[in-house]
Design an enzyme around this catalytic site. Structure first.
Site, PDB file in Angstrom:
ATOM      1  N   ARG A 178       0.813  -1.217   0.000  1.00  0.00           N
ATOM      2  CA  ARG A 178       0.000   0.000   0.000  1.00  0.00           C
ATOM      3  C   ARG A 178       0.846   1.265   0.000  1.00  0.00           C
ATOM      4  O   ARG A 178       1.746   1.426   0.826  1.00  0.00           O
ATOM      5  CB  ARG A 178      -0.934  -0.002   1.201  1.00  0.00           C
ATOM      6  CG  ARG A 178      -2.170   0.863   1.003  1.00  0.00           C
ATOM      7  CD  ARG A 178      -3.185   0.619   2.077  1.00  0.00           C
ATOM      8  NE  ARG A 178      -4.434   1.292   1.764  1.00  0.00           N
ATOM      9  CZ  ARG A 178      -5.436   1.423   2.624  1.00  0.00           C
ATOM     10  NH1 ARG A 178      -5.341   0.913   3.833  1.00  0.00           N
ATOM     11  NH2 ARG A 178      -6.534   2.062   2.262  1.00  0.00           N
TER      12      ARG A 178
ATOM     13  N   GLY B 113       2.222   3.332   3.129  1.00  0.00           N
ATOM     14  CA  GLY B 113       2.105   2.505   4.322  1.00  0.00           C
ATOM     15  C   GLY B 113       3.451   2.246   4.973  1.00  0.00           C
ATOM     16  O   GLY B 113       4.509   2.448   4.376  1.00  0.00           O
TER      17      GLY B 113
ATOM     18  N   ASP C 217       2.499  -9.133  -0.073  1.00  0.00           N
ATOM     19  CA  ASP C 217       1.202  -8.556   0.259  1.00  0.00           C
ATOM     20  C   ASP C 217       0.119  -9.506  -0.225  1.00  0.00           C
ATOM     21  O   ASP C 217       0.279 -10.181  -1.243  1.00  0.00           O
ATOM     22  CB  ASP C 217       1.021  -7.180  -0.389  1.00  0.00           C
ATOM     23  CG  ASP C 217       0.020  -6.305   0.357  1.00  0.00           C
ATOM     24  OD1 ASP C 217       0.464  -5.392   1.077  1.00  0.00           O
ATOM     25  OD2 ASP C 217      -1.194  -6.548   0.244  1.00  0.00           O
TER      26      ASP C 217
ATOM     27  N   ASP D  70      -1.060 -14.833   1.534  1.00  0.00           N
ATOM     28  CA  ASP D  70      -1.904 -14.554   2.692  1.00  0.00           C
ATOM     29  C   ASP D  70      -1.145 -14.989   3.935  1.00  0.00           C
ATOM     30  O   ASP D  70      -0.861 -16.188   4.106  1.00  0.00           O
ATOM     31  CB  ASP D  70      -3.219 -15.329   2.547  1.00  0.00           C
ATOM     32  CG  ASP D  70      -4.211 -15.050   3.666  1.00  0.00           C
ATOM     33  OD1 ASP D  70      -3.811 -14.519   4.719  1.00  0.00           O
ATOM     34  OD2 ASP D  70      -5.397 -15.381   3.494  1.00  0.00           O
ATOM     35  N   VAL D  71      -0.803 -14.047   4.806  1.00  0.00           N
ATOM     36  CA  VAL D  71       0.022 -14.384   5.973  1.00  0.00           C
ATOM     37  C   VAL D  71      -0.719 -15.230   6.992  1.00  0.00           C
ATOM     38  O   VAL D  71      -0.107 -15.719   7.941  1.00  0.00           O
ATOM     39  CB  VAL D  71       0.579 -13.117   6.660  1.00  0.00           C
ATOM     40  CG1 VAL D  71       1.507 -12.354   5.728  1.00  0.00           C
ATOM     41  CG2 VAL D  71      -0.537 -12.236   7.201  1.00  0.00           C
TER      42      VAL D  71
ATOM     43  N   SER E 176       1.294  -2.279  18.534  1.00  0.00           N
ATOM     44  CA  SER E 176       0.517  -1.033  18.484  1.00  0.00           C
ATOM     45  C   SER E 176       0.379  -0.458  19.876  1.00  0.00           C
ATOM     46  O   SER E 176       0.340  -1.202  20.860  1.00  0.00           O
ATOM     47  CB  SER E 176      -0.881  -1.299  17.909  1.00  0.00           C
ATOM     48  OG  SER E 176      -1.707  -0.156  18.029  1.00  0.00           O
TER      49      SER E 176
ATOM     50  N   TYR F  68      -8.457  -5.583  18.143  1.00  0.00           N
ATOM     51  CA  TYR F  68      -7.133  -5.170  17.667  1.00  0.00           C
ATOM     52  C   TYR F  68      -6.155  -5.080  18.831  1.00  0.00           C
ATOM     53  O   TYR F  68      -5.001  -5.531  18.729  1.00  0.00           O
ATOM     54  CB  TYR F  68      -7.268  -3.822  16.973  1.00  0.00           C
ATOM     55  CG  TYR F  68      -6.024  -3.303  16.299  1.00  0.00           C
ATOM     56  CD1 TYR F  68      -5.526  -3.905  15.161  1.00  0.00           C
ATOM     57  CD2 TYR F  68      -5.365  -2.178  16.794  1.00  0.00           C
ATOM     58  CE1 TYR F  68      -4.390  -3.416  14.522  1.00  0.00           C
ATOM     59  CE2 TYR F  68      -4.247  -1.670  16.165  1.00  0.00           C
ATOM     60  CZ  TYR F  68      -3.758  -2.291  15.026  1.00  0.00           C
ATOM     61  OH  TYR F  68      -2.640  -1.795  14.400  1.00  0.00           O
TER      62      TYR F  68
ATOM     63  N   LYS G 168      -2.714  -7.219  19.172  1.00  0.00           N
ATOM     64  CA  LYS G 168      -1.400  -6.586  19.253  1.00  0.00           C
ATOM     65  C   LYS G 168      -0.720  -6.849  20.599  1.00  0.00           C
ATOM     66  O   LYS G 168       0.524  -6.925  20.663  1.00  0.00           O
ATOM     67  CB  LYS G 168      -1.535  -5.084  18.993  1.00  0.00           C
ATOM     68  CG  LYS G 168      -1.911  -4.746  17.550  1.00  0.00           C
ATOM     69  CD  LYS G 168      -0.934  -5.319  16.542  1.00  0.00           C
ATOM     70  CE  LYS G 168      -1.162  -4.760  15.144  1.00  0.00           C
ATOM     71  NZ  LYS G 168      -0.205  -5.326  14.156  1.00  0.00           N
TER      72      LYS G 168
ATOM     73  N   THR H 216      -1.172   7.300   7.765  1.00  0.00           N
ATOM     74  CA  THR H 216      -1.179   6.454   6.581  1.00  0.00           C
ATOM     75  C   THR H 216      -2.593   6.312   6.041  1.00  0.00           C
ATOM     76  O   THR H 216      -3.568   6.704   6.691  1.00  0.00           O
ATOM     77  CB  THR H 216      -0.637   5.050   6.913  1.00  0.00           C
ATOM     78  OG1 THR H 216      -1.516   4.438   7.876  1.00  0.00           O
ATOM     79  CG2 THR H 216       0.767   5.124   7.495  1.00  0.00           C
TER      80      THR H 216
END
Length: 278
Positions: A18, A21, A41, A80-81, A164, A180, A184, A215
């Site tokens: 991206r 990013g 990605d 795809d991770v 994060s 999230y 994280k 971003t």
């Protein structure tokens, strides 16, 4: 004295496509510092949230061209991770085509309105699963696959994950960021455990915990602040009185991957403009 010179190194960066990013900015900085880069990605939106912003195949190809224009080698890897077989294949391809793997940056992740930002009592299961999988499971699969390759090569290495400030601030009950934050927080513990396991092999593992960074990925949240009249209050809560920039995070990541950080492992560096202290 240690430096962030990365000549002769090969890096794998996930979440790289991206424009603007953190992943893309890091990949470009690595190239500037002399590294060859495998740019990974998924380059497609999740099935349950087709409007969720992600990098595109065109952006991934464009990134590779930018790195090659700097005189470095680069490959585009669409994977795809959250899928172990795809992550393992990406690491294998990196070693096969670029010759080695010295640095791994597990940067793929995200959250958004309609895809994870909601009170936990009303959050839908597909969004919960995606947020946990892409942010936490993806970091584990990526770091573990890279770690195995580095151990086998016997040259040591550097692994960096992206956590994060959401994992560190105890007010997530009013933000809708619970899933999230949980993911994280898991990334930080994962990083510490991997650091202990991989240290004897000369591999350092560290995390960076950004605050609000300007971003495309964070744009919906910043626009929400603007619509609700909270932007000024949010900025006033940051001692440096501004949001961060992607290149500021990339610089920290590059430092952790250079010789100057050779005795740092298991750490989570806060990059929040002072919002999170210590």
């Amino acid at each position: 004295m240690g430096t962030t010179e990365l000549s002769g190194k090969v890096a794998l960066v996930t979440g790289a496509a991206r424009r603007g990013g953190i992943g893309r900015t890091t990949a470009l900085l690595f190239a500037d510092l002399g590294a060859d880069v495998a740019c990974l990605d998924v380059a497609r939106a999740p099935w349950h949230a087709p409007g969720h912003g992600v990098g595109s195949p065109d952006e991934l190809a464009e990134l590779v061209a930018e790195i090659e224009a700097k005189g470095r080698r680069a490959i585009a890897v669409t994977a795809d991770v959250t899928q172990a077989a795809q992550v393992d294949a990406a690491v294998d391809r990196t070693v096969r085509e670029l010759g080695r793997l010295d640095i791994c940056c597990a940067m793929a992740g995200g959250v958004g309105f309609g895809n994870g930002i909601a009170p936990l009592l009303s959050l839908d299961e597909p969004s919960w699963d995606w947020v946990i999988d892409v942010n936490l499971k993806g970091a584990w699969l990526t770091a573990a696959a890279a770690g195995r390759a580095m151990v086998a090569a016997g040259r040591g290495g550097r692994i960096v994950t992206i956590a994060s400030s959401a994992a560190l601030i105890g007010a997530n009950g009013s933000t809708g960021m619970g899933a999230y934050a949980a993911a994280k927080a898991g990334v930080i513990t994962l990083t510490q455990t991997l650091a202990a396991e991989l240290g004897p092999h000369g591999i350092t593992v560290n995390a960076v915990s950004p605050g609000m960074i300007g971003t495309q990925a964070s744009a919906p949240v910043r626009e929400h602040f603007e619509r609700s009249g909270r932007t000024e209050a949010v900025i006033e809560s940051i001692p440096l009185r501004r949001f961060g920039e992607a290149d500021e995070i990339a610089s920290i990541v590059a430092f952790l991957c250079g010789d100057g950080a050779s005795y740092i492992t298991g750490d989570a560096i806060n990059a929040t403009g002072g919002k999170v202290l210590g």
